[in-house]
Design a protein around this motif. Sequence first.
Motif, PDB file in Angstrom:
ATOM      1  N   ARG A 148       1.050  -0.877  -0.029  1.00  0.00           N
ATOM      2  CA  ARG A 148      -0.251   0.439  -0.178  1.00  0.00           C
ATOM      3  C   ARG A 148       1.022   1.277   0.202  1.00  0.00           C
ATOM      4  N   ASN A 149       2.460   1.497   0.049  1.00  0.00           N
ATOM      5  CA  ASN A 149       2.657   2.519   0.515  1.00  0.00           C
ATOM      6  C   ASN A 149       4.005   2.461  -0.453  1.00  0.00           C
ATOM      7  N   HIS A 150       4.065   1.829  -1.322  1.00  0.00           N
ATOM      8  CA  HIS A 150       4.955   0.884  -2.425  1.00  0.00           C
ATOM      9  C   HIS A 150       3.866   0.349  -3.874  1.00  0.00           C
ATOM     10  N   THR A 181      -3.871  -4.874   7.105  1.00  0.00           N
ATOM     11  CA  THR A 181      -3.915  -3.736   7.022  1.00  0.00           C
ATOM     12  C   THR A 181      -4.721  -2.961   7.505  1.00  0.00           C
ATOM     13  N   ARG A 236      -6.482   4.036   5.547  1.00  0.00           N
ATOM     14  CA  ARG A 236      -6.140   4.367   4.610  1.00  0.00           C
ATOM     15  C   ARG A 236      -6.023   6.006   4.728  1.00  0.00           C
ATOM     16  N   LYS A 237      -4.837   7.107   3.996  1.00  0.00           N
ATOM     17  CA  LYS A 237      -5.330   8.442   3.878  1.00  0.00           C
ATOM     18  C   LYS A 237      -6.393   9.243   2.950  1.00  0.00           C
ATOM     19  N   ASP A 241      -6.233   7.746  -2.228  1.00  0.00           N
ATOM     20  CA  ASP A 241      -4.660   7.484  -1.488  1.00  0.00           C
ATOM     21  C   ASP A 241      -4.996   6.406  -0.323  1.00  0.00           C
ATOM     22  N   SER A 301      -2.424   4.549   0.821  1.00  0.00           N
ATOM     23  CA  SER A 301      -1.401   4.387   1.886  1.00  0.00           C
ATOM     24  C   SER A 301      -1.473   5.013   3.598  1.00  0.00           C
ATOM     25  N   ASP A 302      -0.981   4.876   4.111  1.00  0.00           N
ATOM     26  CA  ASP A 302      -0.719   4.807   5.741  1.00  0.00           C
ATOM     27  C   ASP A 302      -1.147   5.810   6.142  1.00  0.00           C
TER      28      ASP A 302
END
Length: 457
Positions: free
Chosen positions: A101-103, A168, A188-189, A193, A195-196
């Motif tokens: 999720r972050n990459h 996650t 999630r953001k 998005d 990512s964390d």
Amino acid sequence: MATKTSLSAVFLFSFIAILFAIPIQAQVPTNQTFKFINQGELGGGIVEYHATYRVIQTNSHTFYTHPFGLCFYNTTPDSYILAIRAGVPKDEVRWVWDANRNHPVREKATLSLGREGNLVLGEADGTVVWQTNTANKGVTGIKLLGNGNLVLHDKNGRFIWQSFDYPTDTLLLGQSVTTNGRNKLVSRKSDTDGSDGPYSIVLDHTGFTMYLNDTGQRLIYGGWTGTDYGSTVTFDFDIMDGFDDGIAYELVLNVNQDINAPPPPPPQSHRHLLQVRPIGNAHQINLNKLNYNATYTFLRLGSDGNLKAYTYYDKVRNMKWEESFAFFSSYFIRECALPSKCGSYGYCSRGMCVGCPSPKGLLGWSKGCAAPKLGQCKSGAKASYYKVADVEHFLSPYLDGGDGPMKVGECRAKCDKDCKCLGFFYREDTSKCVLAPLLGTLIKDVNTSVGYIKYSK
């Protein structure tokens, strides 16, 4: 005296004996290895986050066990997440596990499983983005199970690696968080998005606690605090008798699963925030009762910070993933206690955003409602504040009402000295003080709590 030839023979014999004594790890059969390239047709239908996706399928693996499937999905062009979906496109697809999720990876990224048993996600140029780190550990195969768990297993079926160990923002039924491994869910953001984000729910010796970290420090805003639940919390359901000889399903969190650990006392979740329904016992937290099958249910910490469950309900025409539990709701914890309920700032009463506090008074609320912008802070300099009557900060219940007792002037002076303090909340009945590094939603409180919000004149 031994000859050189005999010594060499002894050495060679010993070397061969050592080689045969070393166990040879089983490997993935050649016909079960694969390399999938992220390219080709994209799927459609009703998809969470308005994402597009690509089903992962090889000559040897379908990676589909109803209703779960392994896919690449993206919410922005050329930015893909390896994920497990729940549901079929005609009914609605939800995303219940993310690997990277972050990459995110790009088009033509590869997912491969080699003979050595390592599942690897890499970019087209060979850069490794994510992997299971299971090379030469006895992996002989890969499966997506009927509960949504992706596993790498050995020849005896023992799991060498499983996605259930790496949640996650979501727990499927039977999935856990544990202090001995992944001990938290992270939001999630946003929908676009993955990512964390700033919200998390963490299991540790203080309980199963919800945190907001948007200011550089973790702020408690929910969860089940003040109790040690042991090392594991598992999302699950219980079956019980319902009305008219039917079956009811109770969504639960099973806690304190340590074999030798004594049971903790009942959860202490600041009951003045709760409605009258019980929340469980020392071994279980009851979330909500359903009068339909809960077999396909997941628990999600959303990008807004609310903890919700969704259950597949096939008796409706569309939107079959029905919200079956919400932590901040009319039946559990009051909705106004959710920090994001009224955006970055707002006045909330009975679950509705009813005003936007300002130096000129309470204005009509809109999504543009925001706290005052402050000038350069000088620690200790006397700041300006405007008063908001009958409000409570979301931190207050988790800080036992705040620090004190102290006088309101002392509370104000503490905020003056702290450049991170955006305002303070004072309980006139107990003389307790809460400093607010983040404002968020202000909760209407008909008691004696008053807010003082910093602003620049």
